[in-house]
Design a protein around this motif. Structure first.
Motif, PDB file in Angstrom:
ATOM      1  N   LEU A   1       0.715  -1.212   0.056  1.00 34.68           N
ATOM      2  CA  LEU A   1       0.044  -0.027   0.068  1.00 34.68           C
ATOM      3  C   LEU A   1       0.958   1.255  -0.021  1.00 34.68           C
ATOM      4  CD1 LEU A   1      -2.726   1.234   0.187  1.00 34.68           C
ATOM      5  CD2 LEU A   1      -2.724   0.941   2.543  1.00 34.68           C
ATOM      6  N   LEU A   2       1.987   1.118   0.803  1.00 34.26           N
ATOM      7  CA  LEU A   2       2.954   2.394   0.836  1.00 34.26           C
ATOM      8  C   LEU A   2       3.551   2.502  -0.362  1.00 34.26           C
ATOM      9  CD1 LEU A   2       3.755   4.646   2.870  1.00 34.26           C
ATOM     10  CD2 LEU A   2       5.808   2.839   3.571  1.00 34.26           C
ATOM     11  N   SER A   3       3.665   1.437  -1.269  1.00 34.11           N
ATOM     12  CA  SER A   3       4.454   1.527  -2.486  1.00 34.11           C
ATOM     13  C   SER A   3       3.741   2.227  -3.702  1.00 34.11           C
ATOM     14  CB  SER A   3       4.837  -0.020  -3.049  1.00 34.11           C
ATOM     15  OG  SER A   3       3.681  -0.499  -3.481  1.00 34.11           O
ATOM     16  N   ASP A   4       2.345   2.411  -3.491  1.00 31.83           N
ATOM     17  CA  ASP A   4       1.312   3.075  -4.418  1.00 31.83           C
ATOM     18  C   ASP A   4       1.717   4.649  -4.074  1.00 31.83           C
ATOM     19  OD1 ASP A   4      -0.620   3.280  -6.177  1.00 31.83           O
ATOM     20  OD2 ASP A   4      -1.988   3.731  -4.742  1.00 31.83           O
ATOM     21  N   ALA A   5       2.879   5.308  -4.257  1.00 35.25           N
ATOM     22  CA  ALA A   5       3.127   6.597  -4.031  1.00 35.25           C
ATOM     23  C   ALA A   5       4.679   6.634  -5.094  1.00 35.25           C
ATOM     24  CB  ALA A   5       3.495   6.866  -2.821  1.00 35.25           C
ATOM     25  N   SER A   6       5.292   7.678  -4.962  1.00 34.99           N
ATOM     26  CA  SER A   6       6.237   7.965  -5.779  1.00 34.99           C
ATOM     27  C   SER A   6       7.688   8.325  -4.685  1.00 34.99           C
ATOM     28  CB  SER A   6       6.151   9.147  -6.598  1.00 34.99           C
ATOM     29  OG  SER A   6       5.774  10.489  -6.037  1.00 34.99           O
TER      30      SER A   6
ATOM     31  N   ILE B   1      11.086   5.926  -0.728  1.00 38.43           N
ATOM     32  CA  ILE B   1      10.505   5.302   0.138  1.00 38.43           C
ATOM     33  C   ILE B   1       9.478   4.299  -0.369  1.00 38.43           C
ATOM     34  CG2 ILE B   1       8.983   5.337   2.115  1.00 38.43           C
ATOM     35  CD1 ILE B   1      10.208   7.751   2.962  1.00 38.43           C
ATOM     36  N   ALA B   2       8.873   4.782  -1.387  1.00 36.00           N
ATOM     37  CA  ALA B   2       7.759   3.668  -2.007  1.00 36.00           C
ATOM     38  C   ALA B   2       8.529   2.676  -2.817  1.00 36.00           C
ATOM     39  CB  ALA B   2       7.053   4.500  -3.047  1.00 36.00           C
ATOM     40  N   SER B   3       9.707   3.161  -3.268  1.00 39.60           N
ATOM     41  CA  SER B   3      10.448   1.930  -4.101  1.00 39.60           C
ATOM     42  C   SER B   3      10.812   0.769  -3.283  1.00 39.60           C
ATOM     43  CB  SER B   3      11.627   2.716  -4.805  1.00 39.60           C
ATOM     44  OG  SER B   3      11.164   3.510  -5.859  1.00 39.60           O
ATOM     45  N   LEU B   4      11.372   1.405  -2.064  1.00 40.54           N
ATOM     46  CA  LEU B   4      11.689   0.405  -1.271  1.00 40.54           C
ATOM     47  C   LEU B   4      10.802  -0.492  -0.597  1.00 40.54           C
ATOM     48  CD1 LEU B   4      14.728   0.023   0.176  1.00 40.54           C
ATOM     49  CD2 LEU B   4      14.104   1.458   1.900  1.00 40.54           C
ATOM     50  N   ALA B   5       9.520   0.207  -0.321  1.00 43.45           N
ATOM     51  CA  ALA B   5       8.622  -0.512   0.047  1.00 43.45           C
ATOM     52  C   ALA B   5       8.031  -1.626  -0.916  1.00 43.45           C
ATOM     53  CB  ALA B   5       7.426   0.353   0.421  1.00 43.45           C
ATOM     54  N   ALA B   6       8.022  -1.227  -2.225  1.00 44.34           N
ATOM     55  CA  ALA B   6       7.644  -2.320  -3.043  1.00 44.34           C
ATOM     56  C   ALA B   6       8.617  -3.562  -3.060  1.00 44.34           C
ATOM     57  CB  ALA B   6       7.904  -1.711  -4.528  1.00 44.34           C
ATOM     58  N   ILE B   7       9.830  -3.303  -3.077  1.00 48.48           N
ATOM     59  CA  ILE B   7      10.765  -4.426  -2.778  1.00 48.48           C
ATOM     60  C   ILE B   7      10.590  -5.187  -1.657  1.00 48.48           C
ATOM     61  CG2 ILE B   7      13.272  -4.902  -2.417  1.00 48.48           C
ATOM     62  CD1 ILE B   7      14.006  -2.353  -4.057  1.00 48.48           C
TER      63      ILE B   7
END
Length: 202
Positions: A153-158, A161-167
């Motif tokens: 959910l946090l990765s649904d941004a730019s 931090i969002a990139s790290l959350a996606a990983i």
């Protein structure tokens, strides 16, 4: 959290662990409303949704810890705890899939496991057995997924931090899905043994 507990159960309803589980259940529709607000023209409320998920995780830890420490393990608690876990997973799947953060295939894989477990519970009831207790593997799977969903959910941004959350989110999702199905297969094996033992007894 009900991980193969051997202590004495009680039939008490108004215990602190049960109240925590009830509060966690009450948070499910609130979480779903918060996560879906942007889809219905409302403001984005992902921060509040993450807060509800975080509080749910804390209460999930506390209800089991307090139940064991205060000898307040109850029959109701054994039902409420896994029900809350599954409802949070289901509501998160609905919300993240609706917002296209989760792919449909992953949602289908997780829901298929839930359907499998429902079939197993039906078979157990037909043979006079209660639903299987949550084992350590199933609880570990739930924890992985409950870490994965907020991160996704946090990765649904730019931003970084969002990139790290996606990983990390996809890493937890992969482990959680694998463990979720592993625990489901163990339930199937457990049910098969019980049914076979009944057949041999007859």
């Amino acid at each position: 959290m009900e991980v193969q507990e051997t202590r004495v159960q009680t039939d008490r309803v108004l215990t602190i662990p049960n109240i925590l589980s009830m509060a966690r259940l009450a948070g499910v529709p609130i979480f779903l409303w918060l996560i879906l607000r942007p889809e219905f023209g409302g403001p984005k409320s992902d921060g509040w949704a993450l807060l509800v998920l975080m509080l749910s995780g804390i209460s999930d830890y506390l209800d089991g810890k307090l139940a064991r420490r205060w000898n307040q393990i109850s029959s109701l608690g054994r039902l409420l705890d896994p029900a809350a876990d599954r409802l949070y997973i289901l509501s998160t799947l609905v919300g993240l899939t609706w917002r296209e953060i989760l792919p449909l295939w992953l949602t289908a894989v997780l829901l298929a496991r839930e359907l499998l477990l429902l079939v197993m519970v039906g078979i157990l009831r037909r043979h006079g057995y209660p639903p299987p207790q949550v084992n350590f593997l199933g609880k570990a799977a739930t924890f992985n997924l409950m870490y994965a969903f907020p991160l996704l959910l946090l990765s649904d941004a730019s931003g970084w931090i969002a990139s790290l959350a996606a990983i990390f989110g996809w890493a937890f999702a992969g482990w959680g899905t694998t463990l979720y199905w592993w625990a489901g297969i163990l339930y199937v094996v457990q049910v098969r043994r019980l049914v076979r033992a009944d057949a041999m007894a007859d």
